[in-house]
Structure formats: C-alpha cells, structure tokens
Design an enzyme around this catalytic site. Sequence first.
Site, PDB file in Angstrom:
ATOM      1  N   LYS A  61       0.013  85.670 -12.653  1.00  0.00           N
ATOM      2  CA  LYS A  61       0.008  87.252 -12.859  1.00  0.00           C
ATOM      3  C   LYS A  61      -1.185  87.757 -13.642  1.00  0.00           C
ATOM      4  O   LYS A  61      -1.728  88.939 -13.657  1.00  0.00           O
ATOM      5  CB  LYS A  61       1.383  87.649 -13.655  1.00  0.00           C
ATOM      6  N   MET A 114       3.865  85.181 -25.545  1.00  0.00           N
ATOM      7  CA  MET A 114       3.962  85.959 -26.648  1.00  0.00           C
ATOM      8  C   MET A 114       5.721  86.501 -26.784  1.00  0.00           C
ATOM      9  O   MET A 114       5.888  87.411 -27.589  1.00  0.00           O
ATOM     10  CB  MET A 114       3.326  87.255 -26.478  1.00  0.00           C
ATOM     11  N   GLY A 115       6.690  85.802 -26.325  1.00  0.00           N
ATOM     12  CA  GLY A 115       7.831  85.993 -26.481  1.00  0.00           C
ATOM     13  C   GLY A 115       8.221  87.247 -25.627  1.00  0.00           C
ATOM     14  O   GLY A 115       7.822  87.481 -24.745  1.00  0.00           O
ATOM     15  N   HIS A 166       8.688  84.018 -17.517  1.00  0.00           N
ATOM     16  CA  HIS A 166       8.334  82.925 -18.164  1.00  0.00           C
ATOM     17  C   HIS A 166       9.315  81.801 -18.091  1.00  0.00           C
ATOM     18  O   HIS A 166       8.875  80.406 -18.105  1.00  0.00           O
ATOM     19  CB  HIS A 166       8.559  83.354 -19.851  1.00  0.00           C
ATOM     20  N   GLN A 200      -7.164  85.804 -16.885  1.00  0.00           N
ATOM     21  CA  GLN A 200      -6.679  85.050 -18.116  1.00  0.00           C
ATOM     22  C   GLN A 200      -6.733  83.315 -17.574  1.00  0.00           C
ATOM     23  O   GLN A 200      -7.416  82.581 -18.264  1.00  0.00           O
ATOM     24  CB  GLN A 200      -5.323  85.217 -18.589  1.00  0.00           C
TER      25      GLN A 200
END
Length: 286
Positions: free
Chosen positions: A150, A30-31, A37, A154
């Site tokens: 993390k 999501m930036g 990331h 999900q």
Amino acid sequence: MDTVHTLADLRTAVDHWKRQGHSIAFVPTMGNLHAGHFALIKAARSRADRVVASVFVNPTQFGEGEDFESYPRTLEADQRGLADHGCDLLYAPDVQDMYNTAAPRAAVHVPVVSDGLCGERRPGHFDGVATVVIKLINRVTPDCALFGEKDYQQLMVLRKMAADLDLATEIVGIPTVRESDGLAMSSRNQYLSPAERRVAGQLHAALERCALKIKQGEQVEKSIETERKKLSKSGFRVEYFELRRARDLAEISSPASESVLLVAAKLGSARLIDNMRFRHEGPSQN
Ligand code: AMP
C-alpha cells in the site's frame, strides 16, 4: 504476548529466542491496527518461529502541519489485536527510548527513489522512515521485516536502503488489504466523513480503469488526465497521479513490462494514497 517499552527489555527477549535458535520476523507499525496490519502479522507468522511487532508514531517522518499530534493512538486495542493474530512480542517504545542519543543525529537518506511522488510533497518524510526503520531493525535484529505494498514508495525506499547498506534482514512486501469498495485500509480513513467515505472507493476504481486503458493501448497521459478529472469532479484534490516502472519507480512515458500507477489525493482532511501494479505484454519501455 508480552509488551516491552524499552530497548533493554527488547534485547533480553530477542537474545533469549536467538540462543534457542529461533528465527524472527518483524512488523513495524504506527499502531491503530487494522486488517492490513494483521495480514502482515499473518505473513510474518508463516515466515519465522517468532513474530515481533512495533508500535511507534515516529515524529521524524511527520512534516510541519501534518497529523503527528492527532494521529490515532490505540495501544490497548492494538495489543489485543496483535495477540489474537499470533504476535509473540510487541515493542512499544516512547520517543525518548527510540531517540536516546544527543541531537544532531546520524540519519539515512535514500537518494532518487525518495525524491518524487510522496517525497516531493512531504519533504524529509522518507529520511524519517528510513532512519527509524534501520534503527528498529538494528534493535530487533530480525531475519525478515514485512511492509505493505500500500505504501509502495516506502517499500521501494526500504528495499534500496537494504541493498545499498548490505542489510542482512530481508525486506518483504505484502499485498494491499482493501475494504469491500476497494478503498485501501488505512488508519487515516477515519478522518473521512460518512459522505467522503462513500466516494473514497473512487480512488481505487480510477487506478483500475486507468491501468486497463493503458494495457489496451491508450496513451498514458490521456488515460491519467481522464481519471484525474473524474477524481476532481468527485471532490478529490489530486496531488499526483503517475505511471512509474514497478521495480525502481523510474519515470516512464509508456508502460514498462511491469509498471505501477501511483496516486495521492486529499479528500476532506484525509490524505489518501494508493497504487496498482500491472504487467504489459506488448512493446515496453524497460
Ligand atoms: P503504518 O502503521 O500505517 O505505518 O503501517 C505499518 C505497515 O502496515 C506498513 O508496512 C504499511 O505499508 C502496512 N499497511 C498499512 N495499511 C495496509 C493495507 N491496507 N494493506 C497492507 N499493508 C498495509
């Protein structure tokens, strides 16, 4: 590194690589990118000839009253960071490009594993995640897609989706990258005030102490209750603190051979999540 904003341009780039026989690793985000990331990008680099990242703040995974509007959007810095870490292509669609068919739309629901923990506190969240991830995977058609441990629930939701829907893309989990005090890196950490940031590392410390005590044979409920109380005293508003079986998040009352402790807590206006996996040698609930 090129940036494309539309499905048509993405397909042109990907088709070109596929004709050359290149394999593709994909990192959806999501930036507002950070070292967590970039660890995914690095792992992607080692797994395929070409690395594609996406930046898309997906509205369908935010609930009412959540931070969709205020979620930090930093595309130019993200582009620089991705280029520096060896990403080959950034796909940064807008909402119109991503949801380009008429509503109501087909969606993916992954039962059971989506239900408790964050799924219970954020109704519809994992349907939004699963649906956008399968759309992105269908667009990028990668050999593998990488996700952070993390966001453990999900990762489990996406693994189950991949297994149930016969996805050809391999779902790869990457260990959590942490700050020096143990706080899991997250775009949402910037919602913490300096005073809150000083105590935020307590979340990871609580998981560590709790896992150790359970491994030493202390009763699960007691270890969790002790840490919950300590977190509350430090100013956290704990949403859940639970022990689950690591491979599928099944509920357990005593440790499995591989277990995971998962916690979600609010600190000021930030909602933080973290988890810790651990092995248990003695008699276990499998
Ligand atoms: P997000 O931009 O928060 O949706 O995250 C994009 C991907 O990066 C997800 O697969 C996250 O699990 C992963 N990620 C976020 N923070 C970390 C971290 N601290 N360590 C490892 N992976 C992370």
